[in-house]
Write a protein that holds these residues in place. Sequence first.
Motif, PDB file in Angstrom:
ATOM      1  N   MET A 141       0.884  -1.219   0.042  1.00 26.11           N
ATOM      2  CA  MET A 141       0.215  -0.052   0.031  1.00 26.11           C
ATOM      3  C   MET A 141       0.781   1.162   0.296  1.00 26.11           C
ATOM      4  N   GLN A 142       0.509   2.177  -0.790  1.00 21.03           N
ATOM      5  CA  GLN A 142       1.256   3.419  -0.632  1.00 21.03           C
ATOM      6  C   GLN A 142       0.348   4.404  -0.266  1.00 21.03           C
ATOM      7  N   ILE A 143       1.118   5.446   0.394  1.00 14.24           N
ATOM      8  CA  ILE A 143       0.328   6.490   1.158  1.00 14.24           C
ATOM      9  C   ILE A 143       0.560   7.795   0.412  1.00 14.24           C
ATOM     10  N   GLU A 144      -0.465   8.644   0.132  1.00 14.74           N
ATOM     11  CA  GLU A 144      -0.012   9.999  -0.497  1.00 14.74           C
ATOM     12  C   GLU A 144      -0.878  11.039   0.232  1.00 14.74           C
ATOM     13  N   LEU A 145       0.145  12.187   0.009  1.00 22.48           N
ATOM     14  CA  LEU A 145      -0.449  13.415   0.874  1.00 22.48           C
ATOM     15  C   LEU A 145      -0.775  14.466  -0.089  1.00 22.48           C
ATOM     16  N   LYS A 146      -1.941  15.224  -0.286  1.00 16.86           N
ATOM     17  CA  LYS A 146      -1.901  16.172  -1.271  1.00 16.86           C
ATOM     18  C   LYS A 146      -2.386  17.473  -0.591  1.00 16.86           C
ATOM     19  N   GLN A 147      -1.484  18.409  -0.422  1.00 18.13           N
ATOM     20  CA  GLN A 147      -1.620  19.781   0.235  1.00 18.13           C
ATOM     21  C   GLN A 147      -2.376  19.455   1.445  1.00 18.13           C
ATOM     22  N   ILE A 148      -1.686  18.769   2.296  1.00 13.28           N
ATOM     23  CA  ILE A 148      -2.610  18.816   3.785  1.00 13.28           C
ATOM     24  C   ILE A 148      -2.052  19.878   4.509  1.00 13.28           C
ATOM     25  N   VAL A 149      -3.022  20.769   5.162  1.00 12.49           N
ATOM     26  CA  VAL A 149      -2.638  21.654   6.287  1.00 12.49           C
ATOM     27  C   VAL A 149      -3.653  21.426   7.305  1.00 12.49           C
ATOM     28  N   PRO A 150      -3.413  21.494   8.572  1.00 13.46           N
ATOM     29  CA  PRO A 150      -4.233  21.189   9.793  1.00 13.46           C
ATOM     30  C   PRO A 150      -4.931  22.740   9.876  1.00 13.46           C
ATOM     31  N   ILE A 151      -6.253  22.674  10.048  1.00 12.98           N
ATOM     32  CA  ILE A 151      -7.027  23.851   9.814  1.00 12.98           C
ATOM     33  C   ILE A 151      -6.500  24.884  11.048  1.00 12.98           C
ATOM     34  N   PRO A 152      -6.486  24.275  12.380  1.00 13.59           N
ATOM     35  CA  PRO A 152      -6.216  25.154  13.325  1.00 13.59           C
ATOM     36  C   PRO A 152      -4.895  25.567  13.326  1.00 13.59           C
ATOM     37  N   LEU A 153      -3.804  25.209  12.540  1.00 12.54           N
ATOM     38  CA  LEU A 153      -2.423  25.569  12.437  1.00 12.54           C
ATOM     39  C   LEU A 153      -2.210  26.366  11.161  1.00 12.54           C
ATOM     40  N   LYS A 154      -3.197  26.611  10.464  1.00 11.75           N
ATOM     41  CA  LYS A 154      -3.170  26.989   9.062  1.00 11.75           C
ATOM     42  C   LYS A 154      -2.130  28.264   9.012  1.00 11.75           C
ATOM     43  N   ASP A 155      -2.418  29.198   9.826  1.00 13.33           N
ATOM     44  CA  ASP A 155      -1.657  30.379   9.902  1.00 13.33           C
ATOM     45  C   ASP A 155      -0.093  30.211  10.239  1.00 13.33           C
ATOM     46  N   LYS A 156       0.103  29.495  10.949  1.00 15.74           N
ATOM     47  CA  LYS A 156       1.247  29.343  11.671  1.00 15.74           C
ATOM     48  C   LYS A 156       2.062  28.463  10.584  1.00 15.74           C
ATOM     49  N   PHE A 157       1.739  27.636   9.914  1.00 16.39           N
ATOM     50  CA  PHE A 157       2.315  26.732   8.938  1.00 16.39           C
ATOM     51  C   PHE A 157       2.516  27.263   7.549  1.00 16.39           C
ATOM     52  N   SER A 158       1.770  28.362   7.145  1.00 14.22           N
ATOM     53  CA  SER A 158       1.752  28.810   5.960  1.00 14.22           C
ATOM     54  C   SER A 158       3.063  29.678   6.001  1.00 14.22           C
ATOM     55  N   GLN A 159       3.694  30.010   7.074  1.00 16.80           N
ATOM     56  CA  GLN A 159       4.757  30.795   6.979  1.00 16.80           C
ATOM     57  C   GLN A 159       5.974  29.784   6.888  1.00 16.80           C
ATOM     58  N   ARG A 160       6.060  28.931   7.244  1.00 14.62           N
ATOM     59  CA  ARG A 160       7.222  27.827   7.307  1.00 14.62           C
ATOM     60  C   ARG A 160       7.464  27.186   5.978  1.00 14.62           C
ATOM     61  N   ASN A 161       8.604  26.707   5.777  1.00 11.01           N
ATOM     62  CA  ASN A 161       8.990  25.778   4.834  1.00 11.01           C
ATOM     63  C   ASN A 161       8.869  24.472   5.335  1.00 11.01           C
ATOM     64  N   SER A 162       7.991  23.638   4.755  1.00 13.29           N
ATOM     65  CA  SER A 162       7.968  22.062   5.152  1.00 13.29           C
ATOM     66  C   SER A 162       7.832  21.222   4.104  1.00 13.29           C
ATOM     67  N   GLY A 191       3.662  19.783  15.063  1.00 13.60           N
ATOM     68  CA  GLY A 191       2.470  19.208  14.532  1.00 13.60           C
ATOM     69  C   GLY A 191       2.874  17.602  13.953  1.00 13.60           C
ATOM     70  N   LYS A 192       3.960  17.147  14.811  1.00  8.17           N
ATOM     71  CA  LYS A 192       4.239  15.859  14.611  1.00  8.17           C
ATOM     72  C   LYS A 192       3.044  14.835  14.829  1.00  8.17           C
ATOM     73  N   THR A 193       2.466  15.007  16.242  1.00  8.47           N
ATOM     74  CA  THR A 193       1.389  14.167  16.484  1.00  8.47           C
ATOM     75  C   THR A 193      -0.027  14.477  15.439  1.00  8.47           C
ATOM     76  N   THR A 194      -0.073  15.678  15.250  1.00 12.16           N
ATOM     77  CA  THR A 194      -1.226  16.164  14.376  1.00 12.16           C
ATOM     78  C   THR A 194      -1.138  15.466  13.125  1.00 12.16           C
ATOM     79  N   PHE A 195       0.211  15.342  12.611  1.00 13.31           N
ATOM     80  CA  PHE A 195       0.439  14.697  11.438  1.00 13.31           C
ATOM     81  C   PHE A 195       0.038  13.245  11.392  1.00 13.31           C
ATOM     82  N   ILE A 196       0.827  12.519  12.417  1.00 11.60           N
ATOM     83  CA  ILE A 196       0.393  11.109  12.684  1.00 11.60           C
ATOM     84  C   ILE A 196      -1.162  10.835  12.506  1.00 11.60           C
ATOM     85  N   HIS A 197      -1.598  11.665  13.504  1.00 10.40           N
ATOM     86  CA  HIS A 197      -3.094  11.466  13.696  1.00 10.40           C
ATOM     87  C   HIS A 197      -4.001  11.575  12.325  1.00 10.40           C
ATOM     88  N   THR A 198      -3.362  12.718  11.611  1.00  7.48           N
ATOM     89  CA  THR A 198      -4.160  12.879  10.293  1.00  7.48           C
ATOM     90  C   THR A 198      -3.924  11.605   9.433  1.00  7.48           C
TER      91      THR A 198
END
Lengths: 215, 395
Positions: free
Chosen positions: A1-22, A46-53
């Motif tokens: 099985m492969q896992i693919e992410l497309k432009q995921i951004v956690p909504i509560p952290l949106k402002d914070k993450f849009s500033q950073r390079n990730s 957002g490590k845990t947020t990422f894993i939970h997502t």
Amino acid sequence: MQIELKQIVPIPLKDKFSQRNSDVWNQTVLFQHGEWIKIKAPSGTGKTTFIHTLYKLRHDYSGQVFYDDQEIKNISGDALAQIRQQKISIVFQDLRLFPNLTARENIELKRVLQSPFYDAAIIDEMAAKLGVASILNQRAGLCSYGEQQRIAIIRALIQPFEWLFLDEPFSHLDHENISKASALIAEECSKRKAGFILTDLDEDAHFNYSKYLQL
Amino acid sequence: MLNSLLKKLIKTASGRTRFVMAIIGMSVALLLILSAVQIQIDYDDLLYSKTNQDSIANFLVVNKILNNKTYGTATFKEEDLNKLKQQNFIEDVGILTPSRFKASIQSYSDRFPFYTDISFESVPAAFIDVNSKDWKWKEGDSFIPMIAPNMFLDIYNFQFSLSQNLPQLTQDIVKMIVFKVNINTDKGPVSFNGKIVGFSDRISSLLVPQEFNDWANQHFSNTQNAKPSRVVIRTKDPGNPALVKYLKNNGLTTDADKTRFSKYRQIVNAIVNVSWITGAVMLLFALLVFTLFIQLTIASCKEEIQLLITLGASPKQLQKFLMKQFFPSNIIIIIISLIAITALQFEAHQVLQEQNIFVNTFTSYYTFATAFFILLVLWFVNYRSIRKYIAVQDK
């Protein structure tokens, strides 16, 4: 099985993450079957947020996550359970053991949730390797955090999987125990030809990673 | 193994008293519903089954009420008869034909001197409850078979013989006596031999074969084709309130005793209705409590259930486990109720047998079918509520 992410951004952290390079947030990322992936991130990124997502525990994000071709928002109920029993196993940062069950029962529960991948005797073998054989019959709630962490690792390894999600799995282990645990994880992943996604604060050389990402 | 682990996590013990009360309520409800079904079936059995077929009960002799208003018109017209035949609770209508000639019977024996004027009636053979090979007559026969009402013999044996100092007679003795039957005609008396071939409870007049009566009426009567004044009807259920109502509305009357079942039936109906309505209401409440109990159990183990789902337990697995916890008690309740009903039925069989009322020894399969149906309903309610509350945790 492969896992693919497309432009995921956690909504509560949106402002914070849009500033950073990730390498992950707001990117298209593909995790191929059998890849060993290290995701490094400082606290609060957002490590845990990422894993939970990824594990479909939270839905408050924009973008899409795919297991193979299936968007996980469309997977639920028994089908999701089927994936969690057969394809994806997890070690939570907060461990999530049942405090009133013994360590052995916590592992056994995960072993018999599907048709068992391993015999019950393997629990003792793994526990011996990680040095927790003596506390197997103790209530999980009474074990130390380090012991619980190793129980949680064994629990994740007792089932069949194609992907293993590890959310700071060694946070409460000393060097010696970390190398024992990582050896066991590597062995089990190789045996299944499975991949894993490990998140941690720092660089490490516990595994022969095939991909490094910065969160 | 999984079940024993789940049992440790999902404790069904909380709210045990509520559970016990729901179980008790449900047992009583089931007993009421199932006994309502069984009583109804027993009663239907009593009405329609062969063993209980009461020869009086199924045949009613009906005539118009004779009073000052109806004087002289208390006969059945063609349309009256047709109307009777059309009622669905009346299976058959037979006309009682009276003899329209003067007749007398007397004994041949001097030891038992006997003479009386008499009249006859006849009715189609299908309405007669006496089986006798002698019950036949054709032109030229000098022997006339007769059927006497039991009542005549009773009057003789228990009143007349005592007052006249005569011997009492059994049915068998009477059947052996040959009478002389005289019919007065314009050309003088014509004599026949007559014999009682049977006794009937059904029709309270001296019966002769229809063939004889028709022949004699034709030959010896002065009036032709008189309208019938009495009919005999065959009905499945003389206790049918609709029949009783019909008779009353049409100015007809019959032996009131024969329609006595009508009252019993209303009582049985009332009991059955009260029983099953109460049972149904109780079942409803018991189901409600049961559902609440399931909800409570799931809510009290909310965290465990959520973690189980997180770890990969499927809702289906949890539902299956919870069904195993809750549903067997329902099966046990049903089985216990059925055993109780069967025991009661057996007891009723024994007690009623002594009074010559025959109900089945065993519980009817309708009752079992009802129990099975209720079990299905219980399963459905259990299944639905477990599914619903698990789904809530899965969100």
